[in-house]
Design a protein around this motif. Structure first.
Motif, PDB file in Angstrom:
ATOM      1  N   LEU A 148     -73.566  31.225 -31.387  1.00  0.00           N
ATOM      2  CA  LEU A 148     -74.150  32.017 -32.469  1.00  0.00           C
ATOM      3  C   LEU A 148     -75.670  31.943 -32.426  1.00  0.00           C
ATOM      4  O   LEU A 148     -76.274  30.918 -32.069  1.00  0.00           O
ATOM      5  CB  LEU A 148     -73.632  31.532 -33.820  1.00  0.00           C
ATOM      6  N   TYR A 149     -76.276  33.022 -32.823  1.00  0.00           N
ATOM      7  CA  TYR A 149     -77.735  33.149 -32.801  1.00  0.00           C
ATOM      8  C   TYR A 149     -78.326  32.584 -34.096  1.00  0.00           C
ATOM      9  O   TYR A 149     -77.778  32.782 -35.188  1.00  0.00           O
ATOM     10  CB  TYR A 149     -78.116  34.619 -32.659  1.00  0.00           C
ATOM     11  N   GLN A 178     -74.253  36.176 -26.528  1.00  0.00           N
ATOM     12  CA  GLN A 178     -73.689  35.365 -25.454  1.00  0.00           C
ATOM     13  C   GLN A 178     -73.565  36.143 -24.153  1.00  0.00           C
ATOM     14  O   GLN A 178     -73.731  35.581 -23.062  1.00  0.00           O
ATOM     15  CB  GLN A 178     -72.323  34.849 -25.899  1.00  0.00           C
ATOM     16  N   TRP A 179     -73.277  37.445 -24.237  1.00  0.00           N
ATOM     17  CA  TRP A 179     -73.092  38.258 -23.043  1.00  0.00           C
ATOM     18  C   TRP A 179     -74.301  39.141 -22.820  1.00  0.00           C
ATOM     19  O   TRP A 179     -74.869  39.694 -23.774  1.00  0.00           O
ATOM     20  CB  TRP A 179     -71.833  39.114 -23.183  1.00  0.00           C
ATOM     21  N   PRO A 180     -74.750  39.305 -21.579  1.00  0.00           N
ATOM     22  CA  PRO A 180     -75.948  40.109 -21.318  1.00  0.00           C
ATOM     23  C   PRO A 180     -75.712  41.575 -21.652  1.00  0.00           C
ATOM     24  O   PRO A 180     -74.613  42.108 -21.480  1.00  0.00           O
ATOM     25  CB  PRO A 180     -76.196  39.905 -19.820  1.00  0.00           C
ATOM     26  N   SER A 225     -75.599  40.610 -40.613  1.00  0.00           N
ATOM     27  CA  SER A 225     -74.485  39.661 -40.582  1.00  0.00           C
ATOM     28  C   SER A 225     -75.028  38.272 -40.277  1.00  0.00           C
ATOM     29  O   SER A 225     -76.015  38.131 -39.542  1.00  0.00           O
ATOM     30  CB  SER A 225     -73.456  40.079 -39.528  1.00  0.00           C
ATOM     31  N   SER A 226     -74.359  37.270 -40.841  1.00  0.00           N
ATOM     32  CA  SER A 226     -74.778  35.888 -40.564  1.00  0.00           C
ATOM     33  C   SER A 226     -74.149  35.336 -39.293  1.00  0.00           C
ATOM     34  O   SER A 226     -74.515  34.252 -38.847  1.00  0.00           O
ATOM     35  CB  SER A 226     -74.405  34.992 -41.748  1.00  0.00           C
ATOM     36  N   LEU A 267     -83.285  41.977 -30.563  1.00  0.00           N
ATOM     37  CA  LEU A 267     -82.200  42.763 -31.138  1.00  0.00           C
ATOM     38  C   LEU A 267     -81.160  41.867 -31.799  1.00  0.00           C
ATOM     39  O   LEU A 267     -80.525  42.270 -32.786  1.00  0.00           O
ATOM     40  CB  LEU A 267     -81.560  43.630 -30.058  1.00  0.00           C
ATOM     41  N   ALA A 268     -80.962  40.670 -31.292  1.00  0.00           N
ATOM     42  CA  ALA A 268     -80.089  39.727 -31.991  1.00  0.00           C
ATOM     43  C   ALA A 268     -80.679  39.350 -33.342  1.00  0.00           C
ATOM     44  O   ALA A 268     -79.952  39.238 -34.341  1.00  0.00           O
ATOM     45  CB  ALA A 268     -79.866  38.480 -31.126  1.00  0.00           C
TER      46      ALA A 268
END
Length: 470
Positions: free
Chosen positions: A230-231, A98-100, A92-93, A84-85
């Motif tokens: 950031l992913y 970071q949070w579950p 979005s870039s 999903l990330a």
């Protein structure tokens, strides 16, 4: 900046339900030791029967004997969180997981491309629903505020810092996502909301609860930078679905296959790329597997097309043992260049584009049954063409050739043959023992047909027919 939080309240359950043909049937995720199993999450069908998270499995079976159970897999939940990330990265870039149980993304920079927030929000909801994940969405100037507001009420949108501060002041401390469970401790001490918490002396809070609480409050209100993790999307696709039952025939595999293909195409759209080769792995018991390789002549990312091709390949493979899981692996992800189309395309609505028709024929007839012919460097007509194998073309410039070339020349019978053009002398093949010395002519028969024929060098009789012009 404006941050959108996509809260996923039942991520683990949705990741299981989305792979089932009938997600309405009562189902529960179970966790814990074998002798102390309890319910981790339940779907609406199980909740209507009285099942609740935290209930012992034995009590759940007493209430609903035929409830389906699936072992909760934290690794699978984390894998779908990353998926999903990756999906959010297409919007979005700046994306963080970071949070579950939630994904946050910077939204303001995308307004110019995707429209104002109401339209952007509707698009996010539509795609998340299509993917099969329940969600809550909120918008705020800081990522932590968006996370807190999403937990309070679905659809909250705050675009200015003063309005955000006013709203956060009323948030109960137990629902402010405070670190290390401090919210419950503060509530027991009589501190009910964030306004009362921020009114306390900072030195006392730091000594009693640590610096992490103060940092959280400052970042929540935008008074301190929040360095998010950031992913970054991976350079390959790897997704796996456990079936939960043994499958011995092809039809039951089509539903999870469609899910895998849709997830692959979603990932490709994120990277703005395509796929040219991937492997569908059918997993059996005892670590055995059967691979179904799918290769295309060009990069594609159309879900319907890739599903059709993979289904055709799958149906041609014998299943040696029952299938318990399916896995899709794609490591070659070249750039995707869409086929050029005219603005006013007159093609019939039901007509297939040539790339899709070509790949469908290759999937049904075999890789070697459909190929392209290109000119070769040999001037002899019977050797002037070859299958396209990717080598550079070094073909000489030749006069027009007939559309129908005979496999072997045959004598041309008939009277009143008229020479239209020629001769075109051909002398070649001395290096391979098949020397050819011919004079080619374009002849017109009494019926008006145009033939491509040759005779011995210097002669105009005993014609040998080699092809017909259209």
């Amino acid at each position: 900046m404006l941050w959108a939080c996509l809260l996923l309240p039942q991520l683990a359950l949705d990741s299981v339900l989305r792979r089932l043909p009938d997600p309405e049937k009562p189902l529960a995720l179970v966790s814990g030791p074998l002798h102390l199993r309890h319910l981790h999450a339940v779907n609406p069908g199980a909740a209507q029967a009285g099942l609740k998270p935290g209930m012992r499995l034995s009590a759940a079976h007493a209430l609903l004997a035929d409830v389906a159970t699936v072992i909760h897999d934290p690794l699978a939940e984390a894998r779908w969180h990353r998926f999903l990330a990756a999906w959010a990265y297409r919007h979005s870039s700046l994306v963080s997981m970071q949070w579950p149980g939630c994904v946050v993304l910077e939204a303001r920079a995308s307004f110019r491309l995707l429209g104002p927030w109401p339209r952007f929000e509707a698009r996010l909801r539509e795609e998340l629903t299509a993917l099969g994940f329940s969600h809550r969405i909120a918008l705020a100037p800081t990522p932590r505020a968006a996370r807190v507001l999403a937990g309070l009420r679905d659809g909250l949108a705050v675009t200015s810092a003063p309005a955000m501060h006013e709203l956060l002041a009323k948030v109960p401390v137990r629902r402010a996502a405070l670190p290390e469970g401090h919210g419950e401790r503060l509530h027991r001490m009589g501190i009910r909301d964030l306004r009362a918490l921020r009114a306390l002396p900072r030195d006392s809070l730091r000594r009693r609860f640590g610096v992490e609480l103060l940092q959280h409050l400052d970042r929540l209100h935008g008074e301190q930078d929040d360095p998010l993790e950031l992913y970054a999307p991976p350079d390959h696709f790897d997704s796996r679905i456990e079936l939960g039952y043994e499958v011995e025939h092809h039809p039951p595999l089509l539903f999870p296959l469609r899910r895998l293909i849709n997830d692959l195409c979603m990932y490709l759209s994120i990277r703005d790329g395509g796929v040219q080769r991937f492997v569908l792995r059918l997993e059996h018991e005892e670590g055995m597997h059967t691979d179904v390789e799918v290769g295309l002549l060009a990069a594609e990312r159309e879900p319907a097309m890739l599903f059709e091709l993979t289904r055709n390949r799958l149906e041609r493979v014998a299943i040696p043992k029952p299938v318990v899981a399916m896995r899709l692996l794609a490591r070659e992800l070249p750039p995707f260049v869409p086929a050029a189309r005219d603005l006013f395309d007159t093609r019939a609505q039901q007509a297939l584009p040539w790339p899709q028709l070509r790949e469908r024929l290759r999937a049904r007839l075999g890789d070697g049954a459909v190929y392209r012919v290109v000119p070769a460097g040999d001037p002899r007509p019977e050797r002037a063409w070859r299958r396209d194998d990717g080598r550079p073309l070094l073909a000489p410039v030749l006069p027009p050739r007939p559309a129908w070339l005979l496999q072997k020349p045959v004598p041309l019978r008939g009277h009143n043959l008229r020479i239209v053009s020629g001769p075109e002398r051909l002398e070649s093949g001395w290096w391979d023992g098949e020397d050819a010395r011919r004079d080619y002519y374009v002849l017109e028969t009494a019926q008006g047909q145009r033939a491509w024929a040759f005779a011995a060098v210097g002669e105009r009789e005993n014609w040998m027919l080699h092809g017909w012009f259209a």
